[in-house]
Design a protein around this motif. Structure first.
Motif, PDB file in Angstrom:
ATOM      1  N   ARG A  32       5.597   4.096   1.900  1.00 24.63           N
ATOM      2  CA  ARG A  32       6.167   5.322   2.481  1.00 24.63           C
ATOM      3  C   ARG A  32       6.975   4.999   3.735  1.00 24.63           C
ATOM      4  O   ARG A  32       8.080   5.534   3.929  1.00 24.63           O
ATOM      5  N   THR A  50       0.845  -1.193   0.000  1.00 25.30           N
ATOM      6  CA  THR A  50       0.000   0.000   0.000  1.00 25.30           C
ATOM      7  C   THR A  50       0.888   1.254   0.000  1.00 25.30           C
ATOM      8  O   THR A  50       2.083   1.197   0.312  1.00 25.30           O
ATOM      9  N   LYS A  51       0.280   2.395  -0.345  1.00 21.63           N
ATOM     10  CA  LYS A  51       1.039   3.645  -0.372  1.00 21.63           C
ATOM     11  C   LYS A  51       1.637   3.957   1.000  1.00 21.63           C
ATOM     12  O   LYS A  51       2.786   4.391   1.112  1.00 21.63           O
ATOM     13  N   GLU A  52       0.837   3.735   2.032  1.00 14.96           N
ATOM     14  CA  GLU A  52       1.310   4.011   3.392  1.00 14.96           C
ATOM     15  C   GLU A  52       2.479   3.110   3.761  1.00 14.96           C
ATOM     16  O   GLU A  52       3.470   3.559   4.341  1.00 14.96           O
ATOM     17  N   HIS A  53       2.364   1.830   3.406  1.00 12.87           N
ATOM     18  CA  HIS A  53       3.438   0.892   3.727  1.00 12.87           C
ATOM     19  C   HIS A  53       4.710   1.219   2.936  1.00 12.87           C
ATOM     20  O   HIS A  53       5.825   1.146   3.479  1.00 12.87           O
TER      21      HIS A  53
END
Length: 378
Positions: free
Chosen positions: A298, A293-296
């Motif tokens: 990042r 995911t984008k959060e991961h």
């Protein structure tokens, strides 16, 4: 064995006779060697005429002869084990299966329950031992193979956060109301599948009537039964939590798209979907997207660690254990709980209550120690 005077046949080969069997070779010596080899194998207890016996055919005969008195459910379990073994061994003939093949078969059971592994390995060993006695093979390749230890995790009461997760999300997945019924009424899987809300749930009098159960003893399709025990048909109180989850629902508690009773395969897939749903709720993403995911991404770019993935490990019977534990904590008498759970024999419940009492006593002892230490500075 006396040598026969062999004459060459029209095709140039020589034939050697033993009773009504003939052995052929390119020379008298070759023909007699085949005959002597046949005699030697008979002496060892091996019947060469059975050399092409296939594993599946012999295992089916073994099941019919040596497990003749098992019920249909047990028979189906044996059939499933045999089919799995045949597929994994990938060698059709008994005589071609060696000790390494059996060890690899046993190794493939890693991660399964200890009880299942024990039954599986005992079954395979019994098949090969019978084959030796029948002269199909000279020796069994299964006796020296070592099975994996397997898991021995007992059924358990769900932790509070797991219970809260189920209660908070029952409206978000098709299996949610079924999980609620098993956790708040102690229903078995088959009883939950058989439960018809319009017929069996009395909201006015706050009771659930268990009239029977779905059974898969005959295979993948469910058949209607009176229940697992003589006490299976019973009345259970409908508590407020479950009443709220079931209101405004109709028909079978859990069903296929056409409203009919689920098959075993349908149930397994639905339950796997439910566990995946719970894991997604807890972890914030589906397992296949963990770390993607984008959060991961990042977090990884910043050199930080990902939050650890939290598995949901809940088995259907754990809901029933949770219900029994809640009854214990509410001081429900064991005889009453025996009736609500549909147990004929109270022995299992007595052991369960004794275990919980022992655990509570240890907790109380520790709590008393904490109070004394805090008061007197110990």
């Amino acid at each position: 064995m006396p040598r026969q005077q062999l004459q060459a046949r029209s095709d140039g080969r020589y034939s050697c006779r033993l009773g009504d069997k003939y052995f052929y070779g390119s020379s008298p010596t070759a023909a007699q060697k085949k005959r002597d080899g046949y005699v030697k194998e008979l002496t060892l207890g091996f019947y060469p005429d059975l050399a092409d016996t296939e594993f599946l055919d012999y295992a089916a005969l073994w099941l019919k002869v040596y497990r003749a008195k098992c019920n249909s459910r047990q028979k189906r379990q044996y059939e499933t084990m045999i089919e799995y073994a045949a597929e994994t061994l990938a060698k059709p003939y008994l005589r071609t299966i060696n000790a390494t093949d059996i060890q690899m078969l046993f190794n493939s059971l890693e991660g399964m329950s200890a009880s299942y592994i024990k039954k599986f390995c005992t079954t395979i060993r019994s098949i090969f031992r019978a084959a030796v006695q029948d002269g199909v093979i000279v020796r069994t390749p299964a006796d020296m193979a070592k099975p994996p230890e397997g898991t021995s995790r007992e059924h358990r009461c769900l932790e509070q956060w797991e219970q809260n997760l189920i209660v908070d999300t029952y409206n978000e997945h098709d299996f949610g109301p079924c999980a609620m019924a098993m956790m708040f009424a102690g229903l078995r899987r088959g009883e939950a599948l058989y439960l018809n809300i319009d017929r069996d749930v009395d909201f006015e009098h706050r009771i659930i009537t268990v009239r029977g159960a779905a059974s898969f003893s005959e295979g993948n399709q469910a058949i209607e039964t009176d229940g697992k025990t003589d006490a299976a048909q019973r009345v259970i109180p409908l508590n407020d939590c479950l009443a709220e989850a079931l209101k405004d629902r109709h028909g079978l508690l859990l069903h296929k798209q056409d409203g009919s009773m689920m098959s075993l395969t349908s149930f397994v897939r639905k339950y796997e979907s439910y566990i995946s749903f719970l894991e997604t709720r807890v972890n914030g993403c589906h397992k296949r997207w963990y770390g993607k995911t984008k959060e991961h991404k990042r977090l990884l770019e910043e050199g930080k660690k990902l939050p650890p993935w939290k598995d949901i490990r809940i088995r259907c019977h754990d809901f029933r254990v949770t219900f029994a534990t809640m009854c214990y904590e509410a001081d429900v008498p064991i005889k009453t709980l025996q009736r609500w759970l549909g147990h004929t024999d109270p022995t299992v419940l007595m052991k369960f209550y004794a275990k919980l009492t022992s655990e509570k006593e240890q907790f109380d002892i520790q709590r008393l120690n904490d109070v004394m230490n805090k008061r007197f500075g110990g």
